[in-house]
Scaffold this motif. Structure first.
Motif, PDB file in Angstrom:
ATOM      1  N   GLY A  59       0.839  -1.198   0.000  1.00 13.23           N
ATOM      2  CA  GLY A  59       0.000   0.000   0.000  1.00 13.23           C
ATOM      3  C   GLY A  59       0.865   1.236   0.000  1.00 13.23           C
ATOM      4  N   GLY A  60       0.215   2.381   0.023  1.00 12.05           N
ATOM      5  CA  GLY A  60       0.995   3.611   0.039  1.00 12.05           C
ATOM      6  C   GLY A  60       0.150   4.864   0.037  1.00 12.05           C
ATOM      7  N   ILE A  61       0.855   5.975   0.130  1.00 12.80           N
ATOM      8  CA  ILE A  61       0.222   7.294   0.103  1.00 12.80           C
ATOM      9  C   ILE A  61       0.994   8.140  -0.910  1.00 12.80           C
ATOM     10  CG2 ILE A  61      -0.211   9.443   1.381  1.00 12.80           C
ATOM     11  CD1 ILE A  61      -0.466   7.728   3.934  1.00 12.80           C
ATOM     12  N   THR A  62       0.272   8.679  -1.899  1.00 12.18           N
ATOM     13  CA  THR A  62       0.887   9.579  -2.876  1.00 12.18           C
ATOM     14  C   THR A  62       0.522  11.005  -2.499  1.00 12.18           C
ATOM     15  OG1 THR A  62       0.889   7.927  -4.627  1.00 12.18           O
ATOM     16  CG2 THR A  62       0.907  10.250  -5.325  1.00 12.18           C
ATOM     17  N   TYR A  63       1.519  11.860  -2.419  1.00 12.93           N
ATOM     18  CA  TYR A  63       1.264  13.238  -2.000  1.00 12.93           C
ATOM     19  C   TYR A  63       2.136  14.200  -2.788  1.00 12.93           C
ATOM     20  CZ  TYR A  63       5.654  13.270   0.697  1.00 12.93           C
ATOM     21  OH  TYR A  63       6.976  13.223   1.065  1.00 12.93           O
ATOM     22  N   ARG A  64       1.720  15.450  -2.757  1.00 17.39           N
ATOM     23  CA  ARG A  64       2.519  16.501  -3.394  1.00 17.39           C
ATOM     24  C   ARG A  64       2.976  17.489  -2.335  1.00 17.39           C
ATOM     25  NH1 ARG A  64       1.340  20.292  -8.654  1.00 17.39           N
ATOM     26  NH2 ARG A  64       3.182  21.585  -8.343  1.00 17.39           N
ATOM     27  N   PRO A  65       4.282  17.581  -2.098  1.00 16.64           N
ATOM     28  CA  PRO A  65       4.756  18.572  -1.144  1.00 16.64           C
ATOM     29  C   PRO A  65       4.800  19.960  -1.806  1.00 16.64           C
ATOM     30  CG  PRO A  65       6.555  17.081  -1.827  1.00 16.64           C
ATOM     31  CD  PRO A  65       5.366  16.787  -2.696  1.00 16.64           C
ATOM     32  N   TYR A  66       4.228  20.955  -1.142  1.00 14.50           N
ATOM     33  CA  TYR A  66       4.367  22.351  -1.578  1.00 14.50           C
ATOM     34  C   TYR A  66       5.377  22.971  -0.620  1.00 14.50           C
ATOM     35  CZ  TYR A  66       0.278  21.691  -4.524  1.00 14.50           C
ATOM     36  OH  TYR A  66      -0.588  21.243  -5.485  1.00 14.50           O
ATOM     37  N   TYR A  67       6.640  22.941  -1.032  1.00 13.81           N
ATOM     38  CA  TYR A  67       7.717  23.317  -0.115  1.00 13.81           C
ATOM     39  C   TYR A  67       7.601  24.759   0.362  1.00 13.81           C
ATOM     40  CZ  TYR A  67       9.695  18.947  -1.805  1.00 13.81           C
ATOM     41  OH  TYR A  67       9.881  17.632  -2.129  1.00 13.81           O
ATOM     42  N   SER A  68       7.273  25.690  -0.554  1.00  7.20           N
ATOM     43  CA  SER A  68       7.224  27.101  -0.160  1.00  7.20           C
ATOM     44  C   SER A  68       6.098  27.338   0.837  1.00  7.20           C
ATOM     45  CB  SER A  68       7.032  27.985  -1.390  1.00  7.20           C
ATOM     46  OG  SER A  68       5.793  27.682  -2.003  1.00  7.20           O
ATOM     47  N   GLN A  69       5.016  26.536   0.730  1.00  4.66           N
ATOM     48  CA  GLN A  69       3.857  26.704   1.615  1.00  4.66           C
ATOM     49  C   GLN A  69       3.948  25.796   2.849  1.00  4.66           C
ATOM     50  OE1 GLN A  69       3.621  29.197  -0.653  1.00  4.66           O
ATOM     51  NE2 GLN A  69       1.580  29.264   0.258  1.00  4.66           N
ATOM     52  N   LYS A  70       4.937  24.907   2.837  1.00  6.03           N
ATOM     53  CA  LYS A  70       5.182  23.990   3.955  1.00  6.03           C
ATOM     54  C   LYS A  70       3.990  23.071   4.275  1.00  6.03           C
ATOM     55  CE  LYS A  70       8.652  26.738   6.437  1.00  6.03           C
ATOM     56  NZ  LYS A  70       9.773  26.207   5.658  1.00  6.03           N
ATOM     57  N   PHE A  71       3.208  22.722   3.238  1.00  2.00           N
ATOM     58  CA  PHE A  71       2.198  21.696   3.480  1.00  2.00           C
ATOM     59  C   PHE A  71       2.215  20.693   2.336  1.00  2.00           C
ATOM     60  CE2 PHE A  71      -0.406  24.389   0.719  1.00  2.00           C
ATOM     61  CZ  PHE A  71      -1.179  23.469   0.020  1.00  2.00           C
ATOM     62  N   GLY A  72       1.642  19.521   2.604  1.00  2.00           N
ATOM     63  CA  GLY A  72       1.556  18.487   1.588  1.00  2.00           C
ATOM     64  C   GLY A  72       0.101  18.172   1.305  1.00  2.00           C
ATOM     65  N   GLU A  73      -0.200  17.879   0.040  1.00  2.00           N
ATOM     66  CA  GLU A  73      -1.556  17.475  -0.326  1.00  2.00           C
ATOM     67  C   GLU A  73      -1.541  15.974  -0.597  1.00  2.00           C
ATOM     68  OE1 GLU A  73      -2.949  18.980  -4.090  1.00  2.00           O
ATOM     69  OE2 GLU A  73      -4.975  18.226  -3.747  1.00  2.00           O
ATOM     70  N   ILE A  74      -2.302  15.230   0.199  1.00  2.00           N
ATOM     71  CA  ILE A  74      -2.411  13.787  -0.023  1.00  2.00           C
ATOM     72  C   ILE A  74      -3.427  13.550  -1.141  1.00  2.00           C
ATOM     73  CG2 ILE A  74      -3.180  11.596   0.985  1.00  2.00           C
ATOM     74  CD1 ILE A  74      -1.995  12.574   3.652  1.00  2.00           C
ATOM     75  N   ALA A  75      -2.957  12.910  -2.217  1.00  2.00           N
ATOM     76  CA  ALA A  75      -3.836  12.652  -3.357  1.00  2.00           C
ATOM     77  C   ALA A  75      -4.531  11.299  -3.208  1.00  2.00           C
ATOM     78  CB  ALA A  75      -3.033  12.696  -4.652  1.00  2.00           C
ATOM     79  N   PHE A  76      -3.754  10.260  -2.898  1.00  2.00           N
ATOM     80  CA  PHE A  76      -4.298   8.905  -2.793  1.00  2.00           C
ATOM     81  C   PHE A  76      -3.685   8.194  -1.598  1.00  2.00           C
ATOM     82  CE2 PHE A  76      -3.402   9.577  -7.471  1.00  2.00           C
ATOM     83  CZ  PHE A  76      -4.685   9.972  -7.817  1.00  2.00           C
ATOM     84  N   CYS A  77      -4.496   7.329  -1.003  1.00  2.00           N
ATOM     85  CA  CYS A  77      -4.039   6.546   0.144  1.00  2.00           C
ATOM     86  C   CYS A  77      -4.777   5.217   0.093  1.00  2.00           C
ATOM     87  CB  CYS A  77      -4.382   7.318   1.420  1.00  2.00           C
ATOM     88  SG  CYS A  77      -4.269   6.369   2.937  1.00  2.00           S
ATOM     89  N   ALA A  78      -4.065   4.109   0.088  1.00  2.00           N
ATOM     90  CA  ALA A  78      -4.752   2.809   0.107  1.00  2.00           C
ATOM     91  C   ALA A  78      -3.805   1.697   0.529  1.00  2.00           C
ATOM     92  CB  ALA A  78      -5.357   2.477  -1.255  1.00  2.00           C
ATOM     93  N   ILE A  79      -4.407   0.663   1.105  1.00  2.00           N
ATOM     94  CA  ILE A  79      -3.732  -0.590   1.447  1.00  2.00           C
ATOM     95  C   ILE A  79      -4.447  -1.673   0.634  1.00  2.00           C
ATOM     96  CG2 ILE A  79      -3.296  -2.268   3.319  1.00  2.00           C
ATOM     97  CD1 ILE A  79      -1.678   0.301   3.751  1.00  2.00           C
ATOM     98  N   THR A  80      -3.707  -2.622   0.107  1.00  2.00           N
ATOM     99  CA  THR A  80      -4.295  -3.683  -0.699  1.00  2.00           C
ATOM    100  C   THR A  80      -5.354  -4.458   0.104  1.00  2.00           C
ATOM    101  OG1 THR A  80      -3.710  -5.348  -2.343  1.00  2.00           O
ATOM    102  CG2 THR A  80      -2.606  -5.518  -0.213  1.00  2.00           C
ATOM    103  N   ALA A  81      -6.387  -4.957  -0.602  1.00  2.00           N
ATOM    104  CA  ALA A  81      -7.601  -5.478   0.048  1.00  2.00           C
ATOM    105  C   ALA A  81      -7.329  -6.461   1.196  1.00  2.00           C
ATOM    106  CB  ALA A  81      -8.502  -6.129  -0.993  1.00  2.00           C
TER     107      ALA A  81
END
Ligand code: ACO
Length: 165
Positions: A59-81
């Motif tokens: 499983g995993g979590i895909t995110y985009r770090p916005y370094y200048s804003q110091k936050f991350g946006e989590i796009a997807f999160c899942a663990i296999t069934a």
């Protein structure tokens, strides 16, 4: 069991894991268009924290770090069934928080949580109340009407992974 964070860097082994993760997202997030999942997982401005067991992605979590804003946006999160509700999702989020704080320099996460995943995110410290100033995140993250915007403040000092890895 390993928790590893990579983006599309051209390394064969990382690519194999990212493709495995993309397939898990495709199955676990049926409302997300498959092309959209591939595009973000393979996008070089996104990173993926992955649970690897026996050299396979669980499983995993895909995110985009916005370094200048110091936050991350989590796009997807899942663990296999067949590996859900065994604690992997919690450990994954803890590794993500530690990496985001210590490597990326982030202080917060935002995500649009699916209705049925709100309980999971609440257990990971996310709230529906957004405390960051709007100027800090508005226009950076995509509006998405299929979910509920949630925020998590990363603790500055907590050892997220040292106790139970
Ligand atoms: N709703 C409510 N509570 C949940 C849910 C849920 N959907 N999933 C897990 N929990 C709870 C567990 O019961 C557990 O509670 P406990 O600590 O009191 O025992 C706690 O959350 C943590 O459980 P884990 O075993 O660590 O979670 P898991 O490994 O199953 O991972 C996840 C959670 C990622 C939500 C997984 O179940 C999954 O892949 N679900 C399908 C895909 C999905 O919904 N992903 C999120 C979509 S939103 C987004 O991607 C931005």
């Amino acid at each position: 069991l390993k928790f590893l964070c990579y983006s599309n860097d051209g390394v064969d082994e990382h690519m194999i894991w990212l493709i495995g993760l993309k397939n898990i997202f495709g199955r676990q997030l049926p409302n997300m268009p498959k092309e959209y999942i591939v595009r973000l997982v393979m996008d070089r401005s996104h990173k993926s924290m992955m649970v690897i067991r026996h050299n396979q992605v669980v499983g995993g979590i895909t995110y985009r770090p916005y370094y200048s804003q110091k936050f991350g946006e989590i796009a997807f999160c899942a663990i296999t069934a067949d590996e859900q509700v065994k604690g992997y999702g919690t450990r994954l989020m803890n590794h993500l928080k530690q990496h985001a704080r210590d490597v990326d320099g982030l202080t917060h996460f935002l995500t649009y949580a699916d209705n049925n995943a709100v309980g999971y995110f609440v257990k990971q410290g996310f709230t529906k109340e957004i405390t960051m100033d709007k100027e800090r995140w508005q226009g950076y993250i995509k509006d998405y009407d299929g979910g509920i915007l949630m925020e998590c403040k990363i603790n500055l000092k907590l050892p997220y992974t040292d106790l139970a890895t």
